[in-house]
Design a protein around this motif. Structure first.
Motif, PDB file in Angstrom:
ATOM      1  N   ASN A   8      24.852  23.617  45.622  1.00 34.85           N
ATOM      2  CA  ASN A   8      22.961  23.598  46.583  1.00 34.85           C
ATOM      3  C   ASN A   8      22.391  23.915  47.281  1.00 34.85           C
ATOM      4  O   ASN A   8      21.357  24.309  48.170  1.00 34.85           O
ATOM      5  CB  ASN A   8      22.146  22.426  45.548  1.00 34.85           C
ATOM      6  CG  ASN A   8      21.921  21.537  44.799  1.00 34.85           C
ATOM      7  OD1 ASN A   8      22.111  22.662  43.426  1.00 34.85           O
ATOM      8  ND2 ASN A   8      22.391  20.362  44.013  1.00 34.85           N
ATOM      9  N   GLN A   9      23.752  24.491  49.201  1.00 30.95           N
ATOM     10  CA  GLN A   9      23.370  25.059  50.163  1.00 30.95           C
ATOM     11  C   GLN A   9      22.647  26.304  49.530  1.00 30.95           C
ATOM     12  O   GLN A   9      23.253  27.063  48.830  1.00 30.95           O
ATOM     13  CB  GLN A   9      25.049  24.506  50.590  1.00 30.95           C
ATOM     14  CG  GLN A   9      25.134  23.347  50.904  1.00 30.95           C
ATOM     15  CD  GLN A   9      23.364  23.097  52.123  1.00 30.95           C
ATOM     16  OE1 GLN A   9      23.153  23.266  52.732  1.00 30.95           O
ATOM     17  NE2 GLN A   9      23.446  21.872  51.303  1.00 30.95           N
ATOM     18  N   PRO A  10      21.800  26.690  50.910  1.00 31.74           N
ATOM     19  CA  PRO A  10      21.649  28.253  50.982  1.00 31.74           C
ATOM     20  C   PRO A  10      22.772  28.964  50.837  1.00 31.74           C
ATOM     21  O   PRO A  10      23.581  28.279  51.854  1.00 31.74           O
ATOM     22  CB  PRO A  10      20.281  27.881  51.652  1.00 31.74           C
ATOM     23  CG  PRO A  10      20.169  26.862  52.387  1.00 31.74           C
ATOM     24  CD  PRO A  10      21.656  25.953  51.107  1.00 31.74           C
ATOM     25  N   TRP A  11      22.919  29.955  50.373  1.00 30.04           N
ATOM     26  CA  TRP A  11      23.878  31.426  50.467  1.00 30.04           C
ATOM     27  C   TRP A  11      23.562  31.801  52.696  1.00 30.04           C
ATOM     28  O   TRP A  11      22.226  32.010  53.002  1.00 30.04           O
ATOM     29  CB  TRP A  11      23.894  32.350  49.988  1.00 30.04           C
ATOM     30  CG  TRP A  11      24.083  32.201  48.768  1.00 30.04           C
ATOM     31  CD1 TRP A  11      25.506  31.631  47.846  1.00 30.04           C
ATOM     32  CD2 TRP A  11      23.690  32.406  47.755  1.00 30.04           C
ATOM     33  NE1 TRP A  11      25.059  31.572  46.792  1.00 30.04           N
ATOM     34  CE2 TRP A  11      24.725  32.230  46.268  1.00 30.04           C
ATOM     35  CE3 TRP A  11      22.584  33.049  47.311  1.00 30.04           C
ATOM     36  CZ2 TRP A  11      23.383  32.013  44.670  1.00 30.04           C
ATOM     37  CZ3 TRP A  11      21.900  33.018  45.797  1.00 30.04           C
ATOM     38  CH2 TRP A  11      22.614  33.124  45.172  1.00 30.04           C
ATOM     39  N   SER A  12      24.713  31.957  53.125  1.00 28.65           N
ATOM     40  CA  SER A  12      24.064  32.603  54.947  1.00 28.65           C
ATOM     41  C   SER A  12      23.449  33.958  54.352  1.00 28.65           C
ATOM     42  O   SER A  12      23.562  33.996  53.294  1.00 28.65           O
ATOM     43  CB  SER A  12      25.601  33.014  55.275  1.00 28.65           C
ATOM     44  OG  SER A  12      25.872  33.562  55.029  1.00 28.65           O
ATOM     45  N   ARG A  13      22.799  34.060  55.405  1.00 28.87           N
ATOM     46  CA  ARG A  13      21.730  34.648  55.144  1.00 28.87           C
ATOM     47  C   ARG A  13      22.371  36.771  54.773  1.00 28.87           C
ATOM     48  O   ARG A  13      22.007  36.959  54.317  1.00 28.87           O
ATOM     49  CB  ARG A  13      20.533  35.541  57.120  1.00 28.87           C
ATOM     50  CG  ARG A  13      20.308  36.443  56.995  1.00 28.87           C
ATOM     51  CD  ARG A  13      20.012  36.645  58.188  1.00 28.87           C
ATOM     52  NE  ARG A  13      18.605  38.000  58.616  1.00 28.87           N
ATOM     53  CZ  ARG A  13      17.496  38.135  58.249  1.00 28.87           C
ATOM     54  NH1 ARG A  13      17.003  36.465  58.040  1.00 28.87           N
ATOM     55  NH2 ARG A  13      17.061  38.627  58.580  1.00 28.87           N
ATOM     56  N   GLU A  14      23.961  36.376  55.451  1.00 32.37           N
ATOM     57  CA  GLU A  14      24.566  37.439  54.542  1.00 32.37           C
ATOM     58  C   GLU A  14      25.395  37.471  53.510  1.00 32.37           C
ATOM     59  O   GLU A  14      25.134  38.577  53.143  1.00 32.37           O
ATOM     60  CB  GLU A  14      26.003  37.977  56.056  1.00 32.37           C
ATOM     61  CG  GLU A  14      26.161  37.769  57.067  1.00 32.37           C
ATOM     62  CD  GLU A  14      25.442  36.930  58.000  1.00 32.37           C
ATOM     63  OE1 GLU A  14      24.952  36.566  59.261  1.00 32.37           O
ATOM     64  OE2 GLU A  14      25.356  35.437  57.550  1.00 32.37           O
ATOM     65  N   GLU A  15      25.466  36.235  53.022  1.00 29.39           N
ATOM     66  CA  GLU A  15      25.417  36.099  51.218  1.00 29.39           C
ATOM     67  C   GLU A  15      24.569  36.951  50.899  1.00 29.39           C
ATOM     68  O   GLU A  15      24.438  37.434  50.001  1.00 29.39           O
ATOM     69  CB  GLU A  15      26.154  34.965  51.128  1.00 29.39           C
ATOM     70  CG  GLU A  15      28.092  34.440  52.343  1.00 29.39           C
ATOM     71  CD  GLU A  15      28.116  33.111  51.480  1.00 29.39           C
ATOM     72  OE1 GLU A  15      29.551  32.962  51.649  1.00 29.39           O
ATOM     73  OE2 GLU A  15      27.082  32.597  52.130  1.00 29.39           O
ATOM     74  N   PHE A  16      23.504  36.571  51.303  1.00 31.53           N
ATOM     75  CA  PHE A  16      22.203  36.349  50.503  1.00 31.53           C
ATOM     76  C   PHE A  16      21.775  37.576  50.478  1.00 31.53           C
ATOM     77  O   PHE A  16      21.497  38.600  49.670  1.00 31.53           O
ATOM     78  CB  PHE A  16      21.269  35.929  50.960  1.00 31.53           C
ATOM     79  CG  PHE A  16      19.539  35.617  50.408  1.00 31.53           C
ATOM     80  CD1 PHE A  16      19.806  35.908  48.960  1.00 31.53           C
ATOM     81  CD2 PHE A  16      18.669  35.913  51.526  1.00 31.53           C
ATOM     82  CE1 PHE A  16      18.521  35.854  47.988  1.00 31.53           C
ATOM     83  CE2 PHE A  16      17.075  35.385  50.249  1.00 31.53           C
ATOM     84  CZ  PHE A  16      17.430  35.523  49.213  1.00 31.53           C
ATOM     85  N   GLU A  17      21.795  38.550  51.803  1.00 30.02           N
ATOM     86  CA  GLU A  17      21.610  39.869  51.430  1.00 30.02           C
ATOM     87  C   GLU A  17      22.575  40.990  50.452  1.00 30.02           C
ATOM     88  O   GLU A  17      22.141  41.627  49.600  1.00 30.02           O
ATOM     89  CB  GLU A  17      21.638  40.773  52.772  1.00 30.02           C
ATOM     90  CG  GLU A  17      21.382  42.267  53.074  1.00 30.02           C
ATOM     91  CD  GLU A  17      21.671  42.809  54.210  1.00 30.02           C
ATOM     92  OE1 GLU A  17      21.295  43.985  54.418  1.00 30.02           O
ATOM     93  OE2 GLU A  17      21.003  41.858  55.539  1.00 30.02           O
TER      94      GLU A  17
END
Length: 250
Positions: A8-17
């Motif tokens: 449930n933790q958000p992905w890092s900005r890099e992972e999300f992109e």
């Protein structure tokens, strides 16, 4: 003992992109009609059908962007986003994307009236484009911005056409390719703003990040359905030897 991963933790900005960019595997550059286009296998009539139908998408872009502006209370975002409308409508005597697309139509042998009358546009294309515009009108502006991120994958397809068409389709007047050349730089600029808004707004939770991926998939689906409709409208199709009967329009 390995730590338990919190899904449930958000992905890092890099992972999300990276996950947003991975969606490019479903971009319409891989649709059969676009593959055939790149390989020089489309007939003149099929290429004309593609240009005529895609014009409906082109004239829908400023309507979509105007809807985003009307829903956005952030002045700084609006000041940047409004450029997209003038890019397509034209400003200060400059040729905009809509006029450049009409010139593309003329370069492939269509008349201005054939393009602008919309008589050659298939119902499926109209339905898909209208759905996209309605999405921008009805959803929060950040979601509409996210839906624009198919532009992440656009420069490659524009470059393909610039590089391959003069060889594959030498009958096309080369000055008609100005739309694609224009969008090479515009799309890259637009991506920076759209990606920044999306990563910031949707990056707060895993649920919102997954919502962003769903939105981007919706837009990819719109583009794929447009390609499906154009292929059906411009290709001879038979069922049990009987030609496909297109809807009569009176």
């Amino acid at each position: 003992m390995n730590a338990v991963t919190d899904n449930n933790q958000p992905w890092s900005r890099e992972e999300f992109e990276e996950k947003l960019r991975t969606k490019g595997q479903g971009y319409h550059i891989y649709h059969p009609i676009h593959v055939a286009m790149y390989e020089g296998k489309l007939s003149k009539e099929q290429l004309q059908a593609w240009v005529a139908n895609r014009f409906y998408y082109q004239i829908g872009i400023p309507l979509k962007d105007a809807a985003i502006l009307s829903n956005c209370p952030d002045k700084e975002v609006r000041k940047e986003w409004i450029v997209r409308i003038t890019d397509h409508d034209g400003v200060d005597g400059q040729v905009g994307g809509i006029e450049a697309w009409i010139q593309l139509g003329e370069a492939v042998g269509l008349t201005r009236e054939q393009v602008t009358s919309l008589k050659l546009v298939s119902p499926g294309v109209k339905f898909a484009v209208d759905a996209y515009i309605n999405f921008a009108r009805q959803r929060p502006w950040q979601e509409s911005v996210c839906s624009s991120l198919t532009e992440l994958f656009a420069p490659h397809i524009h470059q393909q056409r610039i590089s391959s068409w003069p060889t594959m389709y030498p009958w096309i007047k080369e000055d008609g390719l100005s739309y694609f050349k224009k969008r090479l730089t515009e799309a890259r600029r637009d991506v920076e703003q759209g990606l920044s808004v999306t990563l910031e707004y949707f990056g707060k939770s895993r649920e919102m990040q997954e919502r962003a991926l769903e939105i981007l998939q919706f837009k990819l689906n719109v583009l794929w359905v447009i390609a499906d409709s154009i292929m059906l409208a411009s290709t001879d199709v038979t069922t049990d030897g009987v030609p496909y009967l297109r809807q009569p329009v009176y």
